[in-house]
Design a protein around this motif. Sequence first.
Motif, PDB file in Angstrom:
ATOM      1  N   ASP A  17      22.855  59.440  44.480  1.00 39.39           N
ATOM      2  CA  ASP A  17      23.358  59.613  43.212  1.00 39.39           C
ATOM      3  C   ASP A  17      24.692  59.296  43.050  1.00 39.39           C
ATOM      4  O   ASP A  17      25.545  59.962  42.671  1.00 39.39           O
ATOM      5  N   ASN A  18      25.180  58.162  43.526  1.00 39.25           N
ATOM      6  CA  ASN A  18      26.570  57.393  43.956  1.00 39.25           C
ATOM      7  C   ASN A  18      27.559  58.279  44.355  1.00 39.25           C
ATOM      8  O   ASN A  18      28.572  58.587  43.977  1.00 39.25           O
ATOM      9  N   ASP A  19      27.004  59.042  45.568  1.00 37.68           N
ATOM     10  CA  ASP A  19      27.921  60.003  46.119  1.00 37.68           C
ATOM     11  C   ASP A  19      27.511  60.181  47.581  1.00 37.68           C
ATOM     12  O   ASP A  19      26.404  59.832  47.920  1.00 37.68           O
ATOM     13  N   ARG A  44      30.290  47.778  41.867  1.00 35.93           N
ATOM     14  CA  ARG A  44      30.824  48.364  40.485  1.00 35.93           C
ATOM     15  C   ARG A  44      30.674  49.908  40.697  1.00 35.93           C
ATOM     16  O   ARG A  44      31.370  50.814  40.545  1.00 35.93           O
ATOM     17  N   LYS A  45      29.633  50.135  41.198  1.00 36.71           N
ATOM     18  CA  LYS A  45      29.106  51.679  41.490  1.00 36.71           C
ATOM     19  C   LYS A  45      30.053  52.402  42.501  1.00 36.71           C
ATOM     20  O   LYS A  45      30.304  53.483  42.327  1.00 36.71           O
ATOM     21  N   PRO A  55      45.250  53.911  46.874  1.00 32.50           N
ATOM     22  CA  PRO A  55      46.551  53.382  47.082  1.00 32.50           C
ATOM     23  C   PRO A  55      46.525  52.343  47.907  1.00 32.50           C
ATOM     24  O   PRO A  55      46.010  52.200  49.055  1.00 32.50           O
ATOM     25  N   ASN A  56      47.545  51.258  47.673  1.00 40.29           N
ATOM     26  CA  ASN A  56      47.898  50.541  48.808  1.00 40.29           C
ATOM     27  C   ASN A  56      46.846  49.581  49.135  1.00 40.29           C
ATOM     28  O   ASN A  56      46.841  48.998  50.342  1.00 40.29           O
ATOM     29  N   ARG A  57      46.115  49.085  48.335  1.00 39.89           N
ATOM     30  CA  ARG A  57      44.862  48.226  48.586  1.00 39.89           C
ATOM     31  C   ARG A  57      44.328  47.386  47.470  1.00 39.89           C
ATOM     32  O   ARG A  57      44.713  48.004  46.472  1.00 39.89           O
ATOM     33  N   THR A  58      44.035  46.055  47.638  1.00 45.00           N
ATOM     34  CA  THR A  58      43.631  45.040  46.605  1.00 45.00           C
ATOM     35  C   THR A  58      42.194  45.734  46.329  1.00 45.00           C
ATOM     36  O   THR A  58      41.340  45.020  47.295  1.00 45.00           O
ATOM     37  N   HIS A  59      41.857  46.049  45.133  1.00 47.65           N
ATOM     38  CA  HIS A  59      40.432  46.120  44.753  1.00 47.65           C
ATOM     39  C   HIS A  59      39.519  44.941  44.114  1.00 47.65           C
ATOM     40  O   HIS A  59      40.219  44.377  43.198  1.00 47.65           O
ATOM     41  N   VAL A  60      38.793  44.646  44.873  1.00 47.11           N
ATOM     42  CA  VAL A  60      37.879  43.418  44.004  1.00 47.11           C
ATOM     43  C   VAL A  60      36.566  43.902  44.134  1.00 47.11           C
ATOM     44  O   VAL A  60      35.934  44.647  44.912  1.00 47.11           O
ATOM     45  N   VAL A  61      36.213  44.028  42.683  1.00 51.18           N
ATOM     46  CA  VAL A  61      34.871  44.637  42.406  1.00 51.18           C
ATOM     47  C   VAL A  61      33.893  43.428  41.835  1.00 51.18           C
ATOM     48  O   VAL A  61      34.027  42.667  41.238  1.00 51.18           O
ATOM     49  N   ILE A  62      32.735  43.700  42.657  1.00 49.13           N
ATOM     50  CA  ILE A  62      31.624  42.782  42.226  1.00 49.13           C
ATOM     51  C   ILE A  62      30.667  43.201  41.183  1.00 49.13           C
ATOM     52  O   ILE A  62      29.977  44.330  41.644  1.00 49.13           O
ATOM     53  N   THR A  63      30.348  42.689  40.330  1.00 46.53           N
ATOM     54  CA  THR A  63      29.591  43.124  39.022  1.00 46.53           C
ATOM     55  C   THR A  63      28.891  42.175  38.400  1.00 46.53           C
ATOM     56  O   THR A  63      29.430  41.085  38.240  1.00 46.53           O
ATOM     57  N   ARG A  64      27.739  42.169  37.788  1.00 45.40           N
ATOM     58  CA  ARG A  64      26.952  41.305  37.020  1.00 45.40           C
ATOM     59  C   ARG A  64      27.408  41.409  35.636  1.00 45.40           C
ATOM     60  O   ARG A  64      27.374  40.739  34.514  1.00 45.40           O
ATOM     61  N   GLY A  98      25.299  49.758  49.046  1.00 46.16           N
ATOM     62  CA  GLY A  98      24.123  49.029  50.018  1.00 46.16           C
ATOM     63  C   GLY A  98      24.024  47.734  49.558  1.00 46.16           C
ATOM     64  O   GLY A  98      23.626  46.908  50.519  1.00 46.16           O
ATOM     65  N   GLU A  99      23.766  47.288  48.134  1.00 43.71           N
ATOM     66  CA  GLU A  99      23.579  45.787  47.890  1.00 43.71           C
ATOM     67  C   GLU A  99      24.899  44.860  48.554  1.00 43.71           C
ATOM     68  O   GLU A  99      24.753  43.729  48.962  1.00 43.71           O
ATOM     69  N   ILE A 100      26.002  45.567  48.127  1.00 40.52           N
ATOM     70  CA  ILE A 100      27.163  44.831  48.642  1.00 40.52           C
ATOM     71  C   ILE A 100      27.187  44.550  50.408  1.00 40.52           C
ATOM     72  O   ILE A 100      27.594  43.387  50.625  1.00 40.52           O
ATOM     73  N   TYR A 101      26.855  45.515  51.034  1.00 41.49           N
ATOM     74  CA  TYR A 101      26.698  45.525  52.574  1.00 41.49           C
ATOM     75  C   TYR A 101      25.654  44.414  52.806  1.00 41.49           C
ATOM     76  O   TYR A 101      25.859  43.311  53.700  1.00 41.49           O
TER      77      TYR A 101
END
Length: 160
Positions: A17-19, A44-45, A55-64, A98-101
């Motif tokens: 459940d996204n946790d 995205r999830k 903090p102190n990280r560049t976030h790159v989000v993959i989504t459709r 999971g899918e991104i891994y």
Amino acid sequence: MITIIAAAAENNALGKDNDLVWHLPDDFKRFKQLTTGHFIIMGRKTFESFPKPLPNRTHVVITRQTDYNPDGCIVVNSMEKALELAKDDPQPFIIGGGEIYKLGLPYCNKIELTRVHASFDADTFFPEIEEGKWTLIQSTHHPKDDKHKYDFTYLTYSRK
């Protein structure tokens, strides 16, 4: 060097459940120590499971989703685009889910895996690590204690 970083149970469970289905403060500290100052690539999830950007990280989000545009993030629609953006970082991290891994595994040179020594009911899983493609280069066991309900082991793999 592209690194996957994850915590997965004995049955490769990542979460439900996204946790996360466990709470390991020392693993959170290690995640922060390793990823601070780097690009972190996620789905995205996974991003939406955070209370706010880390903090102190560049976030790159993959989504459709073509109209997805959260504050403090770079949004792309493929792993290749994410890795191209992070090319000047000496060690970008793929942080899930999971899918991104699965998408990132062919590109990575290193896996930082926290193996939680229990099995859990989950809806998201870490992909199998193929023994013929990876060498375990470091292993550090952490027994359960008053802050950690489960034993776990930090495992570092390098691509053969």
